[in-house]
Design a protein around this motif. Structure first.
Motif, PDB file in Angstrom:
ATOM      1  N   THR A 214       0.823  -1.211   0.000  1.00 17.78           N
ATOM      2  CA  THR A 214       0.000   0.000   0.000  1.00 17.78           C
ATOM      3  C   THR A 214       0.853   1.256   0.000  1.00 17.78           C
ATOM      4  O   THR A 214       0.588   2.206  -0.737  1.00 17.78           O
ATOM      5  N   VAL A 215       1.903   1.238   0.825  1.00 18.89           N
ATOM      6  CA  VAL A 215       2.807   2.389   0.865  1.00 18.89           C
ATOM      7  C   VAL A 215       3.485   2.574  -0.478  1.00 18.89           C
ATOM      8  O   VAL A 215       3.609   3.694  -0.991  1.00 18.89           O
ATOM      9  N   TRP A 216       3.934   1.454  -1.074  1.00 18.54           N
ATOM     10  CA  TRP A 216       4.590   1.544  -2.390  1.00 18.54           C
ATOM     11  C   TRP A 216       3.637   2.100  -3.435  1.00 18.54           C
ATOM     12  O   TRP A 216       4.018   2.948  -4.247  1.00 18.54           O
ATOM     13  N   GLU A 217       2.384   1.615  -3.433  1.00 13.53           N
ATOM     14  CA  GLU A 217       1.419   2.110  -4.406  1.00 13.53           C
ATOM     15  C   GLU A 217       1.114   3.583  -4.184  1.00 13.53           C
ATOM     16  O   GLU A 217       0.979   4.348  -5.145  1.00 13.53           O
ATOM     17  N   ARG A 218       1.005   3.993  -2.905  1.00 11.39           N
ATOM     18  CA  ARG A 218       0.750   5.403  -2.618  1.00 11.39           C
ATOM     19  C   ARG A 218       1.912   6.270  -3.081  1.00 11.39           C
ATOM     20  O   ARG A 218       1.711   7.329  -3.691  1.00 11.39           O
ATOM     21  N   GLU A 219       3.142   5.805  -2.805  1.00 15.90           N
ATOM     22  CA  GLU A 219       4.304   6.570  -3.255  1.00 15.90           C
ATOM     23  C   GLU A 219       4.384   6.611  -4.771  1.00 15.90           C
ATOM     24  O   GLU A 219       4.776   7.638  -5.350  1.00 15.90           O
ATOM     25  N   ALA A 220       4.014   5.486  -5.420  1.00 14.08           N
ATOM     26  CA  ALA A 220       4.028   5.468  -6.885  1.00 14.08           C
ATOM     27  C   ALA A 220       3.011   6.459  -7.448  1.00 14.08           C
ATOM     28  O   ALA A 220       3.295   7.166  -8.426  1.00 14.08           O
ATOM     29  N   ARG A 221       1.831   6.512  -6.819  1.00  9.22           N
ATOM     30  CA  ARG A 221       0.826   7.480  -7.274  1.00  9.22           C
ATOM     31  C   ARG A 221       1.301   8.910  -7.063  1.00  9.22           C
ATOM     32  O   ARG A 221       1.084   9.781  -7.917  1.00  9.22           O
ATOM     33  N   GLU A 222       1.954   9.152  -5.922  1.00  6.11           N
ATOM     34  CA  GLU A 222       2.468  10.499  -5.663  1.00  6.11           C
ATOM     35  C   GLU A 222       3.557  10.863  -6.658  1.00  6.11           C
ATOM     36  O   GLU A 222       3.619  12.003  -7.138  1.00  6.11           O
ATOM     37  N   ARG A 223       4.439   9.885  -6.978  1.00  2.92           N
ATOM     38  CA  ARG A 223       5.478  10.161  -7.974  1.00  2.92           C
ATOM     39  C   ARG A 223       4.869  10.444  -9.331  1.00  2.92           C
ATOM     40  O   ARG A 223       5.337  11.326 -10.066  1.00  2.92           O
ATOM     41  N   GLU A 224       3.823   9.680  -9.678  1.00  3.58           N
ATOM     42  CA  GLU A 224       3.169   9.898 -10.969  1.00  3.58           C
ATOM     43  C   GLU A 224       2.505  11.268 -11.019  1.00  3.58           C
ATOM     44  O   GLU A 224       2.585  11.966 -12.044  1.00  3.58           O
ATOM     45  N   ARG A 225       1.843  11.649  -9.917  1.00  2.00           N
ATOM     46  CA  ARG A 225       1.228  12.981  -9.887  1.00  2.00           C
ATOM     47  C   ARG A 225       2.292  14.075  -9.980  1.00  2.00           C
ATOM     48  O   ARG A 225       2.100  15.083 -10.674  1.00  2.00           O
ATOM     49  N   ALA A 226       3.408  13.864  -9.274  1.00  2.78           N
ATOM     50  CA  ALA A 226       4.479  14.863  -9.333  1.00  2.78           C
ATOM     51  C   ALA A 226       5.070  14.947 -10.737  1.00  2.78           C
ATOM     52  O   ALA A 226       5.363  16.041 -11.234  1.00  2.78           O
ATOM     53  N   ALA A 227       5.241  13.770 -11.375  1.00  2.00           N
ATOM     54  CA  ALA A 227       5.776  13.762 -12.734  1.00  2.00           C
ATOM     55  C   ALA A 227       4.821  14.436 -13.709  1.00  2.00           C
ATOM     56  O   ALA A 227       5.244  15.177 -14.606  1.00  2.00           O
ATOM     57  N   GLU A 228       3.515  14.176 -13.534  1.00  2.00           N
ATOM     58  CA  GLU A 228       2.527  14.811 -14.405  1.00  2.00           C
ATOM     59  C   GLU A 228       2.519  16.318 -14.211  1.00  2.00           C
ATOM     60  O   GLU A 228       2.450  17.084 -15.189  1.00  2.00           O
ATOM     61  N   ALA A 229       2.586  16.763 -12.957  1.00  2.00           N
ATOM     62  CA  ALA A 229       2.645  18.203 -12.694  1.00  2.00           C
ATOM     63  C   ALA A 229       3.904  18.811 -13.285  1.00  2.00           C
ATOM     64  O   ALA A 229       3.884  19.918 -13.843  1.00  2.00           O
ATOM     65  N   SER A 230       5.022  18.066 -13.188  1.00  2.00           N
ATOM     66  CA  SER A 230       6.273  18.551 -13.756  1.00  2.00           C
ATOM     67  C   SER A 230       6.189  18.640 -15.271  1.00  2.00           C
ATOM     68  O   SER A 230       6.686  19.596 -15.876  1.00  2.00           O
ATOM     69  N   ARG A 231       5.529  17.655 -15.888  1.00  2.00           N
ATOM     70  CA  ARG A 231       5.377  17.691 -17.347  1.00  2.00           C
ATOM     71  C   ARG A 231       4.515  18.875 -17.778  1.00  2.00           C
ATOM     72  O   ARG A 231       4.831  19.553 -18.762  1.00  2.00           O
ATOM     73  N   ARG A 232       3.433  19.110 -17.039  1.00  2.00           N
ATOM     74  CA  ARG A 232       2.585  20.263 -17.385  1.00  2.00           C
ATOM     75  C   ARG A 232       3.350  21.566 -17.227  1.00  2.00           C
ATOM     76  O   ARG A 232       3.243  22.470 -18.072  1.00  2.00           O
ATOM     77  N   GLU A 233       4.122  21.668 -16.146  1.00  3.92           N
ATOM     78  CA  GLU A 233       4.905  22.876 -15.936  1.00  3.92           C
ATOM     79  C   GLU A 233       5.946  23.040 -17.033  1.00  3.92           C
ATOM     80  O   GLU A 233       6.170  24.141 -17.543  1.00  3.92           O
ATOM     81  N   LEU A 234       6.578  21.921 -17.416  1.00  7.82           N
ATOM     82  CA  LEU A 234       7.584  21.973 -18.479  1.00  7.82           C
ATOM     83  C   LEU A 234       6.972  22.448 -19.787  1.00  7.82           C
ATOM     84  O   LEU A 234       7.535  23.297 -20.480  1.00  7.82           O
ATOM     85  N   VAL A 235       5.804  21.902 -20.142  1.00  5.51           N
ATOM     86  CA  VAL A 235       5.147  22.304 -21.390  1.00  5.51           C
ATOM     87  C   VAL A 235       4.821  23.796 -21.365  1.00  5.51           C
ATOM     88  O   VAL A 235       5.028  24.513 -22.351  1.00  5.51           O
ATOM     89  N   ALA A 236       4.319  24.279 -20.211  1.00  2.33           N
ATOM     90  CA  ALA A 236       3.957  25.692 -20.113  1.00  2.33           C
ATOM     91  C   ALA A 236       5.188  26.586 -20.246  1.00  2.33           C
ATOM     92  O   ALA A 236       5.167  27.580 -20.987  1.00  2.33           O
ATOM     93  N   TRP A 237       6.260  26.220 -19.546  1.00  2.00           N
ATOM     94  CA  TRP A 237       7.461  27.059 -19.585  1.00  2.00           C
ATOM     95  C   TRP A 237       8.103  27.022 -20.967  1.00  2.00           C
ATOM     96  O   TRP A 237       8.467  28.054 -21.523  1.00  2.00           O
ATOM     97  N   ILE A 238       8.265  25.829 -21.523  1.00  2.00           N
ATOM     98  CA  ILE A 238       8.947  25.722 -22.809  1.00  2.00           C
ATOM     99  C   ILE A 238       8.119  26.358 -23.917  1.00  2.00           C
ATOM    100  O   ILE A 238       8.666  26.960 -24.843  1.00  2.00           O
TER     101      ILE A 238
END
Length: 349
Positions: free
Chosen positions: A105-129
């Motif tokens: 459960t902890v691993w899945e929660r951390e994986a979801r958090e990493r995925e959300r962080a990566a998605e937010a980072s991708r959106r930020e990257l697209v906006a900045w670039i």
């Protein structure tokens, strides 16, 4: 006692007589277990699983004792012994299973958090670039139209416009190259050809390439070495790491400042440190320095030389390349600015 030869009706009659006593003794245990589960609702999964296993065993024991009226016959003793053995087997199993489920459960929660962080980072990257790509493209288009329409006709002005277009084109090429490199790192498509690489050659080439930029900005650039280690790595990627760090240091160091590159060996690792004169990084920003598209400044417009701001990808690329070499990279405030420190494994043999 229910005999094996009794009819179904007789067995149902016995069940009807036994049921009130069983509920009378087992139900309080079940209710108590429910209260314990409620109190443990914010506790660990292993504790919850253990209580869930213990409750039925204790309820069964209470029901059997209540029905037998605490008359310890051989049959009751055997039944209690069976319940005890079941508890000894199921409780440890529940603890182990609960811990395994908790880890998953902890691993899945951390994986979801990493995925959300990566998605937010991708959106930020697209906006900045997107913003950064539009700016030089708009400038190139405007200057090209001015040249084509004859708005600029003086030889010196035409040369100036041509120089500006060349500078903006170089910036665009650099950003596209950074995006490609970052996409390879994040997608796991980076393939390194590892060999023994002398840091002396890597650092010397990087400093030689960045010296004209430093001189243009009137920044002193120097290198000090307590030792020149040989590391295990890929020469082009190691050069990219040093180049990105030195370029970033020059960009954020004011005129008459100094960028110092220090090389040595510490705790069995090669250490490369780049000191700048940026004035330090605020505490609320220092943890985000290696984030994609993070610059730590609100200034969005580069000067005509294109050296005051970058695409916000250089440090993220450097971090990805260092980790691909099984090394570590960090940053801390140091002296008049900050220090970026890279640790790489030494070459064996």
């Amino acid at each position: 006692m229910i005999d094996s030869g009794e009819s179904m009706a007789g067995m149902l009659t016995h069940v009807w007589h036994i049921l009130p006593f069983a509920l009378l003794f087992a139900l309080p245990v079940a209710v108590l277990g429910g209260v314990v589960l409620y109190l443990l609702r914010r506790g660990s999964i292993a504790s919850t699983m253990t209580v869930l296993v213990v409750i039925p065993v204790l309820a069964t024991l209470a029901g059997v004792l209540g029905i037998s009226q605490f008359m310890f016959t051989p049959m009751l003793t055997t039944t209690l012994l069976v319940c005890l053995l079941v508890g000894l087997v199921t409780v440890p199993a529940a603890v182990l299973l609960g811990r395994a489920i908790a880890r998953r459960t902890v691993w899945e929660r951390e994986a979801r958090e990493r995925e959300r962080a990566a998605e937010a980072s991708r959106r930020e990257l697209v906006a900045w670039i997107s913003h950064d790509l539009r700016s030089p493209l708009a400038g190139i288009q405007a200057m090209a139209e001015a040249l084509a329409d004859g708005v600029v006709s003086e030889r010196s002005e035409v040369a100036d416009y041509a120089q500006r277009i060349s500078g903006e084109t170089t910036r665009l090429s650099g950003m596209v190259g950074d995006l490609f490199e970052l996409s390879r790192i994040t997608a796991g498509a980076l393939r390194l050809t590892m060999s023994a690489v002398p840091l002396r050659d890597v650092v010397s080439d990087a400093i030689a390439a960045q010296t004209p930029v430093a001189e243009q900005k009137q920044v002193r650039l120097r290198a000090d070495a307590g030792a020149w280690p040989v590391v295990t790595g890929s020469d082009p990627e190691l050069a990219r790491i040093v180049r990105n760090l030195v370029s970033n240091a020059i960009r954020h160091t004011p005129p008459d400042g100094t960028v110092a590159v220090q090389i040595g060996i510490e705790d069995g690792n090669a250490v490369l440190a780049v000191d700048d004169g940026c004035g330090g990084i605020p505490d609320d920003e220092i943890a985000r320095v290696f984030d994609v598209a993070f610059r730590g400044t609100q200034a969005r417009t580069p000067d005509r030389s294109g050296t005051t701001t970058g695409g916000g990808l250089g440090l993220a690329i450097a971090k990805g390349l260092v980790e691909a070499h099984r090394g570590q990279i960090g940053v801390r405030n140091h002296g008049p600015g900050c220090r970026f420190e890279v640790r790489l494994p030494l070459a064996v043999g």
